[in-house]
Design a protein around this motif. Structure first.
Motif, PDB file in Angstrom:
ATOM      1  N   ALA A   1     -65.427  -2.500 -49.148  1.00 47.48           N
ATOM      2  CA  ALA A   1     -64.635  -2.709 -47.872  1.00 47.48           C
ATOM      3  C   ALA A   1     -64.599  -1.146 -47.107  1.00 47.48           C
ATOM      4  N   THR A   2     -64.863  -1.175 -45.859  1.00 49.59           N
ATOM      5  CA  THR A   2     -64.626  -0.146 -45.022  1.00 49.59           C
ATOM      6  C   THR A   2     -63.292   0.330 -45.148  1.00 49.59           C
ATOM      7  N   GLY A   3     -63.075   1.664 -45.323  1.00 47.57           N
ATOM      8  CA  GLY A   3     -61.577   2.058 -45.468  1.00 47.57           C
ATOM      9  C   GLY A   3     -61.042   2.193 -46.503  1.00 47.57           C
TER      10      GLY A   3
ATOM     11  N   GLU B   1     -58.136  -2.150 -36.531  1.00 48.47           N
ATOM     12  CA  GLU B   1     -57.686  -0.975 -37.156  1.00 48.47           C
ATOM     13  C   GLU B   1     -58.700   0.224 -37.237  1.00 48.47           C
ATOM     14  N   GLN B   2     -60.052  -0.291 -37.572  1.00 43.35           N
ATOM     15  CA  GLN B   2     -61.104   0.548 -37.488  1.00 43.35           C
ATOM     16  C   GLN B   2     -61.318   1.152 -36.026  1.00 43.35           C
TER      17      GLN B   2
ATOM     18  N   THR C   1     -73.561   1.385 -37.479  1.00 44.38           N
ATOM     19  CA  THR C   1     -72.444   0.423 -37.946  1.00 44.38           C
ATOM     20  C   THR C   1     -72.859   0.382 -39.670  1.00 44.38           C
ATOM     21  N   PRO C   2     -71.700   0.115 -40.386  1.00 45.97           N
ATOM     22  CA  PRO C   2     -70.293   0.170 -39.798  1.00 45.97           C
ATOM     23  C   PRO C   2     -69.671   1.453 -39.626  1.00 45.97           C
ATOM     24  N   ALA C   3     -68.832   1.861 -38.564  1.00 47.63           N
ATOM     25  CA  ALA C   3     -68.835   3.042 -38.006  1.00 47.63           C
ATOM     26  C   ALA C   3     -67.463   3.635 -38.525  1.00 47.63           C
ATOM     27  N   ALA C   4     -66.497   2.942 -39.211  1.00 45.00           N
ATOM     28  CA  ALA C   4     -65.302   3.615 -39.292  1.00 45.00           C
ATOM     29  C   ALA C   4     -65.380   4.047 -41.082  1.00 45.00           C
ATOM     30  N   SER C   5     -66.425   3.982 -41.624  1.00 40.87           N
ATOM     31  CA  SER C   5     -66.507   4.579 -42.967  1.00 40.87           C
ATOM     32  C   SER C   5     -66.369   6.114 -43.020  1.00 40.87           C
ATOM     33  N   ASN C   6     -66.268   6.925 -44.114  1.00 45.55           N
ATOM     34  CA  ASN C   6     -66.180   8.291 -44.228  1.00 45.55           C
ATOM     35  C   ASN C   6     -67.400   8.699 -43.604  1.00 45.55           C
ATOM     36  N   LEU C   7     -68.706   8.254 -43.605  1.00 46.84           N
ATOM     37  CA  LEU C   7     -69.736   8.583 -43.110  1.00 46.84           C
ATOM     38  C   LEU C   7     -69.755   8.521 -41.663  1.00 46.84           C
TER      39      LEU C   7
END
Lengths: 375, 375
Positions: free
Chosen positions: A363-365, A205-206, A176-182
């Protein structure tokens, strides 16, 4: 010959004034093992933001009066100054990694002349960077500077997570947070390597984004039944290690408790000291700087919460492992390790209040790339 | 032949009613490898209190109406029931360790007949305990049952701390709360073994007690300049590992921060990711059940907070180490590993509300011993 260009610097004085400035610097000829790279792309990572803004209060940002050079002033609240005592008075260049074209090469680095390279080592928020040839990697044919700008920190961190999990005997991972580039890189690595990954995100969305790249376990921490679903996912995968870039609050504690509840489902596993299943939480970032709240009730006595930092991990992993990981990044640069940016800005734009506030939201994304040629 | 006696039991039902009762139980003849011990002394350790009282609310304690056997009823608040889900409906005997006289011995244990022994294995809050011969240790000549009652948990825990610190490469230790029986043992071990120990206490009386047995680093966490003094003591000793039985709140975080500040005093050690000096906090108890508050600001990225439990440590240490530690305890039972009790009570007195509340306070320096022969 010399190269004159701008370099972004961050300085905190003892009164808590943080000054961001674009200084003119002059680079001399590269040494035998060095190259001079014209920086064409450099990403804004959370670790860069930490150095750039420190613990400054972003509600008041003012351009200093009468200053010649592009410059911006922020204030670090007195209570937070202690956390940056070690950097007071130092003018610090910013930017961990980047990519660009070699415009001059020392005797031993002649083969790199004119090549486009990815590089790592700080001071990348600049027009030019002089750097040791061992800190650059030539990009594959056809790769753009944007493709190579983030080929060190996120890719090596994601690979480092998988190496760490394997070395410490875990068979599945929570992130977590799992939707990042990483996070997307980690999901692609785990799919390729056959390691179950439980992704925790904060929006639908993520979740959809991760599912589109093949994720099967995606949980939204805002769902009401999150705790139950997390326990189920952990039980199904056998995850006993988690990597968390949020750090503050109780999510890390919730993850460990889900692991303990999952372990306790095995008949006979429960004792009044909890299960004997060892649970590891690594905190690798600090998107939420609030204290980590560790609720030990129902957690048992087989757990550990530790910091994970790439720059501590790599020396421990050793040169052979590092070389293997670097090679994999170069080989899979535009697939597994593809990065996405939502906005590309010039170097001078970093000194705009609204841009800094967007950085600070983390912010993620939302992901910035700096291209110094844009101004 | 059979032995009939009382055994203290704790049961939580699914509605949150916790019943403490003194049940009559009958022990049959010991097996070939077993002995029957008449229990003469058994201590009240925090781990015993955890099993005895669970997370019950001690403000309402009532004797159940019309009950024949000595019995007491407490209530576990609904919010805390989840933490004890694994024991619901089980009648659990209490008392981890004790000492007494062998009144019957199986064929292979004949040499123990009539001997006074220390023993470990649960269900010690009883008149008689049948137990495997390998779980008892004959006391040295002249040692009383009170001398041998606490020869397992505290001594092996204190020795386990020192072994853990050595194995993980630390050269000095921080301990809190340091004036406990365990803390005093740890100080005596560290003096004998030449390991610097930084003791954290909560009163001047406790500080004086530790100094009287040779402690040189004793800090009162209630002092205004505690943080500064702790940093100094950590810098002077080089302590990078801490053992903490309090668990809740921010003291553990404060200790890690002091270690980081001490490490940062070395010129060149500071970077924006903190020092590279690895800092380990082990939580080995839960005197404060509130969440652990980990303030990561100024802590860097080289730290770990983990649970430490004797019953997980011993199997990992292996039989050779365990045997060596046990032998040292037996050899130094009345010196290094001397325990002190402030009050000796009968078995039935455990079912008195004021006694339970005194247990629950877990005050350092207040320590109960149970002698079943007192009633």
């Amino acid at each position: 010959m010399a190269w004159v260009g701008r370099e972004l610097r961050s300085t905190i004085d003892k009164n808590g004034t943080l000054v961001l400035s674009l200084d003119q610097v002059e680079l001399t000829e590269p040494g035998d093992d060095e190259v001079v790279v014209c920086v064409e792309a450099t990403p804004v990572n959370p670790s860069d933001i930490g150095l750039l803004l420190g613990p400054a209060d972003l509600s008041h940002i003012e351009p200093p009066e009468g200053s010649q050079a592009p410059c911006l002033k922020l204030t670090v609240p007195p209570a937070r100054l202690g956390a940056v005592a070690g950097r007071i008075g130092q003018s610090l260049p910013v930017g961990n990694e980047g990519a660009g074209t070699v415009v001059a090469a020392g005797r031993n680095a002649a083969a790199l002349q004119g090549k486009r390279v990815g590089m790592y080592g700080g001071a990348m928020y600049a027009d030019y960077r002089k750097i040791n040839m061992r800190e650059v990697i030539p990009l594959p044919d056809g790769a753009s500077a944007a493709d190579g700008a983030s080929m060190f920190i996120n890719p090596l961190t994601a690979l480092g997570f998988v190496e760490t999990a394997r070395r410490e005997g875990h068979k599945a991972i929570v992130h977590t947070p799992a939707a990042s580039n990483l996070g997307q890189m980690l999901q692609r690595i785990c799919l390729a390597d056959g390691i179950p990954l439980v992704n925790i995100v904060r929006s639908e969305e993520q979740a959809a984004l991760l599912r589109s790249i093949g994720a099967t376990h995606v949980l939204n921490s805002k769902d009401e039944d999150f705790a139950t679903r997390l326990t189920d996912a952990v039980a199904e995968t056998g995850a006993t290690i988690a990597f968390d870039a949020i750090g503050g609050g109780k999510l890390g504690s919730d993850i460990l408790q889900a692991m303990e509840r999952a372990a306790a489902r095995t008949p006979g596993a429960y004792s009044r000291y909890g299960t004997t299943v060892f649970k590891q939480l690594y905190i690798y970032g600090s998107l939420d700087t609030a204290p980590t709240m560790l609720d030990r009730a129902a957690l048992g006595y087989a757990w550990s919460v530790s910091a994970w930092l790439l720059f501590h991990y790599l020396p421990k992993a050793g040169p052979d492992v590092v070389q293997r990981l670097r090679q994999r990044v170069a080989d899979e640069l535009t697939t597994t390790f593809a990065s996405h940016y939502t906005r590309t800005i010039g170097l001078a734009e970093v000194l705009q209040a609204d841009v800094l506030r967007a950085f600070d939201r983390k912010a993620t994304g939302e992901k910035f790339l700096i291209d110094p040629s844009l101004g």
